[in-house]
Design an enzyme around this catalytic site. Structure first.
Site, mmCIF file in Angstrom:
data_model
loop_
_atom_site.group_PDB
_atom_site.id
_atom_site.type_symbol
_atom_site.label_atom_id
_atom_site.label_comp_id
_atom_site.label_asym_id
_atom_site.label_seq_id
_atom_site.Cartn_x
_atom_site.Cartn_y
_atom_site.Cartn_z
ATOM 1 N N HIS A 1 1.885 4.592 -2.872
ATOM 2 C CA HIS A 1 2.014 6.042 -2.656
ATOM 3 C C HIS A 1 3.412 6.524 -3.040
ATOM 4 O O HIS A 1 3.568 7.553 -3.719
ATOM 5 C CB HIS A 1 1.772 6.378 -1.181
ATOM 6 C CG HIS A 1 0.371 6.173 -0.713
ATOM 7 N ND1 HIS A 1 -0.729 6.584 -1.429
ATOM 8 C CD2 HIS A 1 -0.120 5.608 0.427
ATOM 9 C CE1 HIS A 1 -1.831 6.288 -0.760
ATOM 10 N NE2 HIS A 1 -1.491 5.685 0.364
ATOM 11 N N HIS B 1 0.833 -1.208 0.000
ATOM 12 C CA HIS B 1 0.000 0.000 0.000
ATOM 13 C C HIS B 1 0.870 1.262 0.000
ATOM 14 O O HIS B 1 0.682 2.157 -0.837
ATOM 15 C CB HIS B 1 -0.906 -0.004 1.232
ATOM 16 C CG HIS B 1 -1.798 1.193 1.337
ATOM 17 N ND1 HIS B 1 -3.086 1.206 0.853
ATOM 18 C CD2 HIS B 1 -1.591 2.434 1.853
ATOM 19 C CE1 HIS B 1 -3.631 2.395 1.066
ATOM 20 N NE2 HIS B 1 -2.738 3.159 1.684
ATOM 21 N N GLU B 2 1.810 1.322 0.912
ATOM 22 C CA GLU B 2 2.660 2.512 1.008
ATOM 23 C C GLU B 2 3.610 2.638 -0.182
ATOM 24 O O GLU B 2 3.933 3.748 -0.609
ATOM 25 C CB GLU B 2 3.451 2.492 2.320
ATOM 26 C CG GLU B 2 2.597 2.452 3.576
ATOM 27 C CD GLU B 2 1.606 3.605 3.665
ATOM 28 O OE1 GLU B 2 1.862 4.676 3.067
ATOM 29 O OE2 GLU B 2 0.557 3.437 4.315
#
Length: 376
Positions: free
Chosen positions: A34, A30-31
């Protein structure tokens, strides 16, 4: 006592390690979404953390990003240039002090599409992880399917009341074309209490039936008690013709995309029904329940643990897209308003909504913790 803690089936190796593996993979992906899209958009990254709180260890790369593992392993964050905190709130004091070169990399000074793309990339990468896992699983093991044919109708069940008969073949459920018996289960299981329309093939004709799935308790493959909707029809090997369908790499990828779409839709449907008070609160769990499931999955084999990663990844992706600050979806709502009006939402309104959203998230976290420990 030492055996119960440090043994292969103990709490450390049997539960905590699988839990950390599952959560770390999902959070990291997920990170990383980003991070990668942010860097692609020219945004500077100050920190990439797995976990919150004090740093346990880390290093700083050549771009000035601090990569670290933090003490509380219940999430993670990417902190961009100009962020006040891990939740990407703007630090106005820091923004005023940045050099021109630093301002060019500051997250909150980028165009709205770059900020939106960077924020959306986190949930998107969660969905891509699930697609990748399913594609590998379908390529390696194929898929077990059976024909959507009724072999038995339980007496007194919703299907019996609606007029289902042995030999009926499902054509559509609520307008969705049915190919396998699992398609029927997927739709019906999440719609307890809703009247559904079934189109059935019977003796060369199509028959339209209405039935309302009833809620029942069952035990899933990991030993968890789940509550799902059923209509009371059974398929046996003679009518269902169970078989394993094998897929090539491209076919497996297509099936993985479709299956991930189904999981996303079911997760969204569950949340919608939960908010409306139509789902059992005990079906919603937090870290303790995830740890328990991770331990049970690990005991069955690594492939079970990887499948849990895929399902949890979808859940994290969907939750983060909810339109609630400080979740990714909340930021996307602000960016949508900015794109529509041509100016950002005022700091005063943003801060008020952000505080309300943060309170709602904290209440939700407390709720799932209570469910885990005391409620269910």
């Amino acid at each position: 006592m030492l055996q119960s803690i440090f043994g292969v089936d103990g709490i450390l190796i049997g539960t905590i390690v699988p839990f950390l593996f599952v959560l770390t993979v999902v959070v990291f992906v997920h990170e990383m979404g980003h991070y990668l899209v942010g860097r692609w958009c020219g945004i500077g990254v100050k920190a990439f953390s797995i976990g919150f709180g004090p740093e346990l260890f880390g290093f700083t790369d050549s771009h000035g990003t601090r990569w670290k593992l933090s003490a509380v392993p219940l999430g993670g964050y990417v902190k961009f240039v100009g962020d006040m905190s891990a939740t990407s709130q703007p630090d106005t004091d820091e923004l005023d002090e940045l050099t021109e070169a630093e301002r060019a990399q500051a997250f909150h000074l980028q165009s709205v599409w770059k900020r939106a793309a960077t924020v959306f990339a986190g949930p998107l990468f969660n969905f891509l992880l699930t697609i990748a896992v399913f594609a590998v699983m379908f390529s390696a093991y194929g898929r077990f399917v059976s024909d959507p044919v009724v072999s038995e109708v339980r007496a007194g069940s919703p299907a019996d009341t609606a007029g289902f008969m042995p030999g009926d073949r499902f054509v559509t459920v609520e307008g969705v074309a049915i190919e396998t018996f699992a398609d029927v289960q997927r739709i019906v299981s999440g719609r307890a209490g809703d009247e559904l329309t079934f189109v059935m093939a019977r003796n060369g004709n199509e028959v339209v039936l209405q039935a309302t799935p009833e809620l029942t308790e069952q035990t899933d493959a990991l030993g968890n008690t789940i509550r799902i909707g059923i209509i009371g029809v059974v398929s046996n090997p003679e009518t269902g013709q169970p078989r394993v369908v094998e897929y090539g790499p491209l076919e497996a990828l297509g099936e993985a995309v479709t299956e991930t779409g189904h999981v996303i839709a079911r997760t969204g449907q569950f949340l919608k029904r939960f908010v409306a008070g139509r789902e059992d609160r005990c079906q919603l769990g937090g870290p303790v329940k995830i740890a328990d499931m991770a331990g049970k999955a690990a005991s069955k084999g690594f492939e079970w643990l990887v499948q849990l990663v895929a399902l949890l990844s979808v859940g994290i992706g969907v939750l983060n897209l909810l339109p609630i600050p400080p979740l990714d979806g909340g930021h996307l709502v602000f960016y949508a308003v900015e794109a529509a009006t041509g100016r950002p939402v005022s700091e005063r309104v943003t801060e008020a909504i952000y505080r309300a959203g943060l309170l709602l998230v904290l209440v939700f976290m407390a709720f799932v913790f209570w469910n885990d420990i005391f409620g269910c």
